[in-house]
Design a protein around this motif. Sequence first.
Motif, PDB file in Angstrom:
ATOM      1  N   ASP B 124      38.661  35.259  55.447  1.00 30.61           N
ATOM      2  CA  ASP B 124      37.428  34.619  55.903  1.00 30.61           C
ATOM      3  C   ASP B 124      36.766  33.881  54.751  1.00 30.61           C
ATOM      4  O   ASP B 124      37.052  34.132  53.581  1.00 30.61           O
ATOM      5  CB  ASP B 124      36.468  35.655  56.492  1.00 30.61           C
ATOM      6  CG  ASP B 124      36.285  36.828  55.560  1.00 30.61           C
ATOM      7  OD1 ASP B 124      36.105  36.596  54.346  1.00 30.61           O
ATOM      8  OD2 ASP B 124      36.340  37.977  56.037  1.00 30.61           O
ATOM      9  N   MET B 125      35.908  32.943  55.101  1.00 34.74           N
ATOM     10  CA  MET B 125      35.243  32.129  54.104  1.00 34.74           C
ATOM     11  C   MET B 125      33.861  31.750  54.599  1.00 34.74           C
ATOM     12  O   MET B 125      33.628  31.670  55.804  1.00 34.74           O
ATOM     13  CB  MET B 125      36.025  30.829  53.897  1.00 34.74           C
ATOM     14  CG  MET B 125      36.969  30.838  52.732  1.00 34.74           C
ATOM     15  SD  MET B 125      37.950  29.359  52.757  1.00 34.74           S
ATOM     16  CE  MET B 125      39.558  30.061  52.436  1.00 34.74           C
ATOM     17  N   THR B 126      32.976  31.511  53.663  1.00 31.84           N
ATOM     18  CA  THR B 126      31.685  30.951  54.038  1.00 31.84           C
ATOM     19  C   THR B 126      31.740  29.454  53.763  1.00 31.84           C
ATOM     20  O   THR B 126      32.606  28.981  53.027  1.00 31.84           O
ATOM     21  CB  THR B 126      30.554  31.555  53.200  1.00 31.84           C
ATOM     22  OG1 THR B 126      30.764  31.176  51.835  1.00 31.84           O
ATOM     23  CG2 THR B 126      30.556  33.072  53.296  1.00 31.84           C
ATOM     24  N   THR B 127      30.808  28.718  54.365  1.00 34.02           N
ATOM     25  CA  THR B 127      30.803  27.280  54.097  1.00 34.02           C
ATOM     26  C   THR B 127      30.446  27.007  52.636  1.00 34.02           C
ATOM     27  O   THR B 127      30.866  26.011  52.077  1.00 34.02           O
ATOM     28  CB  THR B 127      29.824  26.536  55.029  1.00 34.02           C
ATOM     29  OG1 THR B 127      28.608  27.278  55.092  1.00 34.02           O
ATOM     30  CG2 THR B 127      30.403  26.370  56.404  1.00 34.02           C
ATOM     31  N   GLN B 128      29.661  27.940  52.026  1.00 34.53           N
ATOM     32  CA  GLN B 128      29.345  27.771  50.598  1.00 34.53           C
ATOM     33  C   GLN B 128      30.621  27.818  49.768  1.00 34.53           C
ATOM     34  O   GLN B 128      30.793  27.050  48.825  1.00 34.53           O
ATOM     35  CB  GLN B 128      28.387  28.863  50.088  1.00 34.53           C
ATOM     36  CG  GLN B 128      26.933  28.694  50.519  1.00 34.53           C
ATOM     37  CD  GLN B 128      26.731  29.152  51.955  1.00 34.53           C
ATOM     38  OE1 GLN B 128      27.508  29.951  52.477  1.00 34.53           O
ATOM     39  NE2 GLN B 128      25.704  28.619  52.605  1.00 34.53           N
ATOM     40  N   GLU B 129      31.518  28.739  50.140  1.00 35.17           N
ATOM     41  CA  GLU B 129      32.786  28.828  49.407  1.00 35.17           C
ATOM     42  C   GLU B 129      33.631  27.576  49.603  1.00 35.17           C
ATOM     43  O   GLU B 129      34.264  27.078  48.673  1.00 35.17           O
ATOM     44  CB  GLU B 129      33.548  30.084  49.843  1.00 35.17           C
ATOM     45  CG  GLU B 129      33.000  31.347  49.198  1.00 35.17           C
ATOM     46  CD  GLU B 129      33.474  32.620  49.868  1.00 35.17           C
ATOM     47  OE1 GLU B 129      33.359  33.675  49.235  1.00 35.17           O
ATOM     48  OE2 GLU B 129      33.941  32.562  51.022  1.00 35.17           O
ATOM     49  N   LEU B 130      33.633  27.066  50.838  1.00 35.15           N
ATOM     50  CA  LEU B 130      34.351  25.819  51.098  1.00 35.15           C
ATOM     51  C   LEU B 130      33.764  24.689  50.267  1.00 35.15           C
ATOM     52  O   LEU B 130      34.473  23.869  49.694  1.00 35.15           O
ATOM     53  CB  LEU B 130      34.261  25.455  52.583  1.00 35.15           C
ATOM     54  CG  LEU B 130      35.215  26.176  53.531  1.00 35.15           C
ATOM     55  CD1 LEU B 130      34.894  25.808  54.970  1.00 35.15           C
ATOM     56  CD2 LEU B 130      36.654  25.835  53.216  1.00 35.15           C
ATOM     57  N   LYS B 131      32.431  24.689  50.213  1.00 39.70           N
ATOM     58  CA  LYS B 131      31.745  23.648  49.441  1.00 39.70           C
ATOM     59  C   LYS B 131      32.145  23.743  47.966  1.00 39.70           C
ATOM     60  O   LYS B 131      32.427  22.739  47.321  1.00 39.70           O
ATOM     61  CB  LYS B 131      30.234  23.798  49.596  1.00 39.70           C
ATOM     62  CG  LYS B 131      29.456  22.680  48.936  1.00 39.70           C
ATOM     63  CD  LYS B 131      27.964  22.834  49.148  1.00 39.70           C
ATOM     64  CE  LYS B 131      27.236  21.729  48.398  1.00 39.70           C
ATOM     65  NZ  LYS B 131      25.791  21.851  48.482  1.00 39.70           N
TER      66      LYS B 131
END
Lengths: 314, 333
Positions: B124-131
């Motif tokens: 799983d990932m957060t959008t912050q991590e994607l950013k």
Amino acid sequence: MANDKKVDIENNLTLIRSLIAKHKRHDHIFAGVGMFVIISLTITLLVLFLDLVFDGYPRFNLDFLTNFPSRRATAAGILSAWVGSSLVLIVTFFAAVPLGIAAGVYLEEYAKKNWFSDLIEINVTNLAGVPSIIYGLLALGLFVYGFGLGQTILTAGLTLALLMLPIVIVATREAIRAIPIHIREAAYAVGATKWQVSLHHVIQYSYGGILTGVIIGMARAIGETAPVITIGALTFIAFLPPSPVGLEPPFINFEWLEAGFTVLPIQMFNWISRPQMAFHVNAAATGAIIILLTLLMNGLAIKIRYNIRKKIKW
Amino acid sequence: MKPLNLKKLSAVALLGAGILSMPTMAAVDIVKVDGSSTVYPITEAVAEEFQIATRIKVTVGVSGTGGGFKKFCRGETVVSNASRPIKLSEIKKCKEAGIKFIELPIAYDALSVVINKKNDWAKDMTTQELKKMWEPAAQGKITKWSQVRDSWPETPLRLYGPGADSGTFDYFTEAVIEESKAIRGDFTASEDDNVLVKGVSGDKGGIGYFGLAYYEENKNLLKAVAIKNATGDFVLPGLKTIMDGSYNPLSRPLFIYLNAAMVESDPKVKKFVEFYLKHVAELSKEVGYVPFNEQEYAAISNHYKTLQTGTAYKKPEIGLSVKQILEMSAASE
């Protein structure tokens, strides 16, 4: 003394022999390199082609040629695409060939050699190398909006004709140059006019070369996508343009020129960009068909050229 | 050689001249659609069925959302496919040409973030991590998975994504990086999503994103990542999670724009739009997209019937629900 001379000659002979051997070696090396290049090119093309054939194999049936595009890959076909491609090429042919040959003959036989014809010559050669998308943009401004021809078969045909024109002109000129001057002189000697010389002799004898140019140009035109997309070719079109020949007088109509269209490379591109594998099979089959068409056209050109050359006896 | 057949030559020349001097005739009556390549498969499916059902001719082009709007605002097409809402500059162009439009959301498209099958850490990932991975500042600096989350291994991080011409790219940057078209330069970009599939499936440290349909087709090669949504849950992309709105912010509505005057005056266009709305749920699913639910389609049909023009997107916004879009669209003029 005599012995000395003999040694001299023998020395000389070995020198010459080694020289010949060296030059022959160059011969072999060049032939080898040439062979290598040709074979690797042919193999690359063959591998690509066979790859397409194997991938597209399930679609090689009549349905694929007679069906319209569809969301179901197995029911989809290229009818509108190949009809579109053919009609566009017909327009291209009738626009580019007469113009191209006329321009070539004029430049070679009639034009005075001055800075102006030099300028034209440089431009023509230059145009042959211009990226096709530029022609598309030109056509969008000129044909689609300037002349108000719209996004039609006529526009596409004329656009590809522009693309093909320099190739035909250059080929015509090369072919004309290959005709010995004596032929012209003989014709002039019996009182022929320039027009008669051009029509009865120059064009006659240069058919082979001109034809090669025409076919190379057509083969380039059939695979062009960028300019055709630029002028607004469609992707989904599930009906055919009005038929060029009808049952009622005047039997021939030109309504099809005004119709929207799609062409083979666009259909192929659309399928390859779909996620479903089944569409990639369609794309491969379409690719194989495009290559086959090009191959057929080139083969035909070589055959016709061969027949014409055989007939010419100077 | 026999002398040149003058008659033949002149016939050819005449035909050529005839073709060139053709007067332009009025176009045949065809419902013309153009625009986004993302929306194309849906409209193609509708057009195919519509043509079989009514014998009315439809053509669909693929000029991209922007190219489609250009034609639409010149009055060359009556329906425009769009994978993003109309922009202010495009609204202005339409206005200048006196073309009023009706905005209809038609289905969802979701972006799926995918990783290699052998990747067992990044579930799983957060959008912050994607950013953190994708933002311009990450260029050359974020090169290992461990730099994104401490518990992840030191495997090299390699990124695969669509090129800058794609609407998917636009949406990803807007939703994740919160600035349109801002992205690091050192990733493998391709306009062909199949290349991205190959890249990620052959690279243990690879991560990429593309439309959900590509993931569905390549489930055996790739793994999808659950993304943290607005309510704090990690959600995997799928029909159910997209339809109920829990898979956000990486799902977006697709649109068609209608020429309002043509819909009113031309019964063929009207028929086409009505057919579109009636069948889009089933057909969009069939070609790999996610439909709205029944109530939402009913609301869209009602919105269409009022012939209300204008857009909900006076300013760019992410994550509006169908209800919100329709309400804002209705209040726009």
